[in-house]
Design a protein around this motif. Structure first.
Motif, PDB file in Angstrom:
ATOM      1  N   ASN A  69       0.821  -1.216   0.000  1.00 24.18           N
ATOM      2  CA  ASN A  69       0.000   0.000   0.000  1.00 24.18           C
ATOM      3  C   ASN A  69       0.850   1.260   0.000  1.00 24.18           C
ATOM      4  OD1 ASN A  69      -2.437  -1.319  -0.155  1.00 24.18           O
ATOM      5  ND2 ASN A  69      -2.746  -1.363   2.052  1.00 24.18           N
ATOM      6  N   LEU A  70       1.948   1.254   0.730  1.00 21.10           N
ATOM      7  CA  LEU A  70       2.847   2.406   0.714  1.00 21.10           C
ATOM      8  C   LEU A  70       3.494   2.572  -0.658  1.00 21.10           C
ATOM      9  CD1 LEU A  70       4.609   2.175   4.195  1.00 21.10           C
ATOM     10  CD2 LEU A  70       2.943   3.894   3.438  1.00 21.10           C
ATOM     11  N   SER A  71       3.810   1.464  -1.302  1.00 24.14           N
ATOM     12  CA  SER A  71       4.401   1.507  -2.639  1.00 24.14           C
ATOM     13  C   SER A  71       3.423   2.093  -3.654  1.00 24.14           C
ATOM     14  CB  SER A  71       4.830   0.101  -3.061  1.00 24.14           C
ATOM     15  OG  SER A  71       5.429   0.133  -4.329  1.00 24.14           O
ATOM     16  N   VAL A  72       2.161   1.736  -3.549  1.00 24.49           N
ATOM     17  CA  VAL A  72       1.131   2.294  -4.439  1.00 24.49           C
ATOM     18  C   VAL A  72       1.086   3.810  -4.268  1.00 24.49           C
ATOM     19  CG1 VAL A  72      -1.370   2.430  -4.809  1.00 24.49           C
ATOM     20  CG2 VAL A  72      -0.268   0.207  -4.616  1.00 24.49           C
ATOM     21  N   LEU A  73       1.124   4.263  -3.029  1.00 24.46           N
ATOM     22  CA  LEU A  73       1.121   5.695  -2.753  1.00 24.46           C
ATOM     23  C   LEU A  73       2.392   6.349  -3.287  1.00 24.46           C
ATOM     24  CD1 LEU A  73      -0.340   8.026  -1.293  1.00 24.46           C
ATOM     25  CD2 LEU A  73       0.923   7.384   0.756  1.00 24.46           C
ATOM     26  N   LYS A  74       3.523   5.747  -3.014  1.00 23.57           N
ATOM     27  CA  LYS A  74       4.832   6.280  -3.416  1.00 23.57           C
ATOM     28  C   LYS A  74       4.954   6.432  -4.925  1.00 23.57           C
ATOM     29  CE  LYS A  74       8.282   3.436  -3.558  1.00 23.57           C
ATOM     30  NZ  LYS A  74       9.445   3.158  -4.355  1.00 23.57           N
ATOM     31  N   ASN A  75       4.337   5.516  -5.655  1.00 23.14           N
ATOM     32  CA  ASN A  75       4.436   5.524  -7.116  1.00 23.14           C
ATOM     33  C   ASN A  75       3.284   6.259  -7.795  1.00 23.14           C
ATOM     34  OD1 ASN A  75       6.912   4.010  -7.450  1.00 23.14           O
ATOM     35  ND2 ASN A  75       5.776   2.291  -6.603  1.00 23.14           N
ATOM     36  N   ASP A  76       2.582   7.078  -7.026  1.00 23.94           N
ATOM     37  CA  ASP A  76       1.485   7.907  -7.544  1.00 23.94           C
ATOM     38  C   ASP A  76       0.381   7.093  -8.214  1.00 23.94           C
ATOM     39  OD1 ASP A  76       2.631  10.282  -6.647  1.00 23.94           O
ATOM     40  OD2 ASP A  76       3.773  10.547  -8.486  1.00 23.94           O
ATOM     41  N   ARG A  77       0.137   5.894  -7.703  1.00 26.96           N
ATOM     42  CA  ARG A  77      -0.935   5.067  -8.259  1.00 26.96           C
ATOM     43  C   ARG A  77      -2.146   4.989  -7.327  1.00 26.96           C
ATOM     44  NH1 ARG A  77       3.320   1.230  -9.061  1.00 26.96           N
ATOM     45  NH2 ARG A  77       2.204  -0.058  -7.583  1.00 26.96           N
ATOM     46  N   ALA A  78      -2.074   5.659  -6.186  1.00 22.99           N
ATOM     47  CA  ALA A  78      -3.183   5.622  -5.228  1.00 22.99           C
ATOM     48  C   ALA A  78      -4.362   6.417  -5.766  1.00 22.99           C
ATOM     49  CB  ALA A  78      -2.739   6.180  -3.880  1.00 22.99           C
ATOM     50  N   ARG A  79      -5.553   5.869  -5.577  1.00 27.55           N
ATOM     51  CA  ARG A  79      -6.773   6.564  -5.981  1.00 27.55           C
ATOM     52  C   ARG A  79      -7.352   7.350  -4.811  1.00 27.55           C
ATOM     53  NH1 ARG A  79      -9.777   5.225 -10.048  1.00 27.55           N
ATOM     54  NH2 ARG A  79      -9.077   3.791 -11.644  1.00 27.55           N
ATOM     55  N   ALA A  80      -7.013   6.931  -3.602  1.00 25.81           N
ATOM     56  CA  ALA A  80      -7.530   7.577  -2.401  1.00 25.81           C
ATOM     57  C   ALA A  80      -6.591   7.266  -1.244  1.00 25.81           C
ATOM     58  CB  ALA A  80      -8.930   7.054  -2.085  1.00 25.81           C
ATOM     59  N   ILE A  81      -6.705   8.066  -0.198  1.00 30.02           N
ATOM     60  CA  ILE A  81      -5.932   7.814   1.024  1.00 30.02           C
ATOM     61  C   ILE A  81      -6.785   8.242   2.209  1.00 30.02           C
ATOM     62  CG2 ILE A  81      -4.719  10.031   0.846  1.00 30.02           C
ATOM     63  CD1 ILE A  81      -2.298   8.629   2.205  1.00 30.02           C
ATOM     64  N   ARG A  82      -6.829   7.424   3.220  1.00 28.70           N
ATOM     65  CA  ARG A  82      -7.584   7.759   4.429  1.00 28.70           C
ATOM     66  C   ARG A  82      -6.831   8.831   5.203  1.00 28.70           C
ATOM     67  NH1 ARG A  82     -10.950   3.016   6.442  1.00 28.70           N
ATOM     68  NH2 ARG A  82     -10.846   1.580   4.693  1.00 28.70           N
ATOM     69  N   TYR A  83      -7.601   9.693   5.850  1.00 28.85           N
ATOM     70  CA  TYR A  83      -6.978  10.724   6.672  1.00 28.85           C
ATOM     71  C   TYR A  83      -6.122  10.102   7.769  1.00 28.85           C
ATOM     72  CZ  TYR A  83      -9.890  14.431   4.630  1.00 28.85           C
ATOM     73  OH  TYR A  83     -10.486  15.318   3.787  1.00 28.85           O
ATOM     74  N   SER A  84      -6.577   8.995   8.331  1.00 31.55           N
ATOM     75  CA  SER A  84      -5.810   8.349   9.401  1.00 31.55           C
ATOM     76  C   SER A  84      -4.462   7.846   8.879  1.00 31.55           C
ATOM     77  CB  SER A  84      -6.605   7.204  10.031  1.00 31.55           C
ATOM     78  OG  SER A  84      -6.955   6.241   9.059  1.00 31.55           O
ATOM     79  N   THR A  85      -4.449   7.339   7.664  1.00 33.34           N
ATOM     80  CA  THR A  85      -3.205   6.880   7.034  1.00 33.34           C
ATOM     81  C   THR A  85      -2.288   8.060   6.771  1.00 33.34           C
ATOM     82  OG1 THR A  85      -4.333   5.011   6.010  1.00 33.34           O
ATOM     83  CG2 THR A  85      -2.230   5.689   5.030  1.00 33.34           C
ATOM     84  N   LEU A  86      -2.854   9.108   6.210  1.00 31.46           N
ATOM     85  CA  LEU A  86      -2.087  10.317   5.921  1.00 31.46           C
ATOM     86  C   LEU A  86      -1.488  10.898   7.198  1.00 31.46           C
ATOM     87  CD1 LEU A  86      -1.343  12.197   3.595  1.00 31.46           C
ATOM     88  CD2 LEU A  86      -3.510  13.366   3.947  1.00 31.46           C
ATOM     89  N   SER A  87      -2.280  10.930   8.243  1.00 28.91           N
ATOM     90  CA  SER A  87      -1.814  11.451   9.526  1.00 28.91           C
ATOM     91  C   SER A  87      -0.687  10.591  10.096  1.00 28.91           C
ATOM     92  CB  SER A  87      -2.983  11.511  10.509  1.00 28.91           C
ATOM     93  OG  SER A  87      -2.555  11.979  11.751  1.00 28.91           O
ATOM     94  N   ALA A  88      -0.830   9.267  10.019  1.00 26.31           N
ATOM     95  CA  ALA A  88       0.196   8.362  10.548  1.00 26.31           C
ATOM     96  C   ALA A  88       1.513   8.514   9.792  1.00 26.31           C
ATOM     97  CB  ALA A  88      -0.296   6.922  10.479  1.00 26.31           C
ATOM     98  N   ILE A  89       1.440   8.636   8.486  1.00 22.82           N
ATOM     99  CA  ILE A  89       2.645   8.799   7.667  1.00 22.82           C
ATOM    100  C   ILE A  89       3.321  10.130   8.011  1.00 22.82           C
ATOM    101  CG2 ILE A  89       3.526   9.158   5.328  1.00 22.82           C
ATOM    102  CD1 ILE A  89       1.339   7.145   4.398  1.00 22.82           C
ATOM    103  N   CYS A  90       2.535  11.191   8.079  1.00 23.19           N
ATOM    104  CA  CYS A  90       3.106  12.508   8.397  1.00 23.19           C
ATOM    105  C   CYS A  90       3.717  12.530   9.789  1.00 23.19           C
ATOM    106  CB  CYS A  90       2.037  13.592   8.251  1.00 23.19           C
ATOM    107  SG  CYS A  90       1.617  13.943   6.531  1.00 23.19           S
ATOM    108  N   GLU A  91       3.087  11.864  10.734  1.00 21.84           N
ATOM    109  CA  GLU A  91       3.641  11.814  12.092  1.00 21.84           C
ATOM    110  C   GLU A  91       4.965  11.060  12.099  1.00 21.84           C
ATOM    111  OE1 GLU A  91       2.472  10.111  16.490  1.00 21.84           O
ATOM    112  OE2 GLU A  91       0.860  10.753  15.155  1.00 21.84           O
ATOM    113  N   ALA A  92       5.014   9.925  11.400  1.00 18.86           N
ATOM    114  CA  ALA A  92       6.239   9.117  11.358  1.00 18.86           C
ATOM    115  C   ALA A  92       7.377   9.854  10.666  1.00 18.86           C
ATOM    116  CB  ALA A  92       5.961   7.792  10.657  1.00 18.86           C
TER     117      ALA A  92
END
Length: 76
Positions: free
Chosen positions: A39-62
């Motif tokens: 799932n992180l790879s999908v996001l990293k490679n600009d293939r994500a269609r959506a992202i949950r706010y909780s996921t976005l928040s967790a990534i930004c916090e990390a």
């Protein structure tokens, strides 16, 4: 009218750059935020269609970053 499924959104994920700046691997981030590497790879490679706010928040916090540092709008 909704954009075509394969149309580029104009949004770019800077996950690779942020990981490099922090000397962190995708595997390490996956363990910290408890999100699969796939799932992180999908996001990293600009293939994500959506992202949950909780996921976005967790990534930004990390990564100790703001949403605007992670996701940027591409200018044509």
């Amino acid at each position: 009218m909704a954009p075509a499924d394969d149309a580029e959104t104009g949004i770019h994920c800077r996950l690779d750059e942020l990981l490099a700046e922090r000397a962190m691997t995708l595997t390490q981030l996956s363990e910290i935020v408890d999100i699969s590497i796939v799932n992180l790879s999908v996001l990293k490679n600009d293939r994500a269609r959506a992202i949950r706010y909780s996921t976005l928040s967790a990534i930004c916090e990390a990564l100790n970053c703001e949403v605007g540092e992670l996701l940027v709008r591409r200018v044509s």
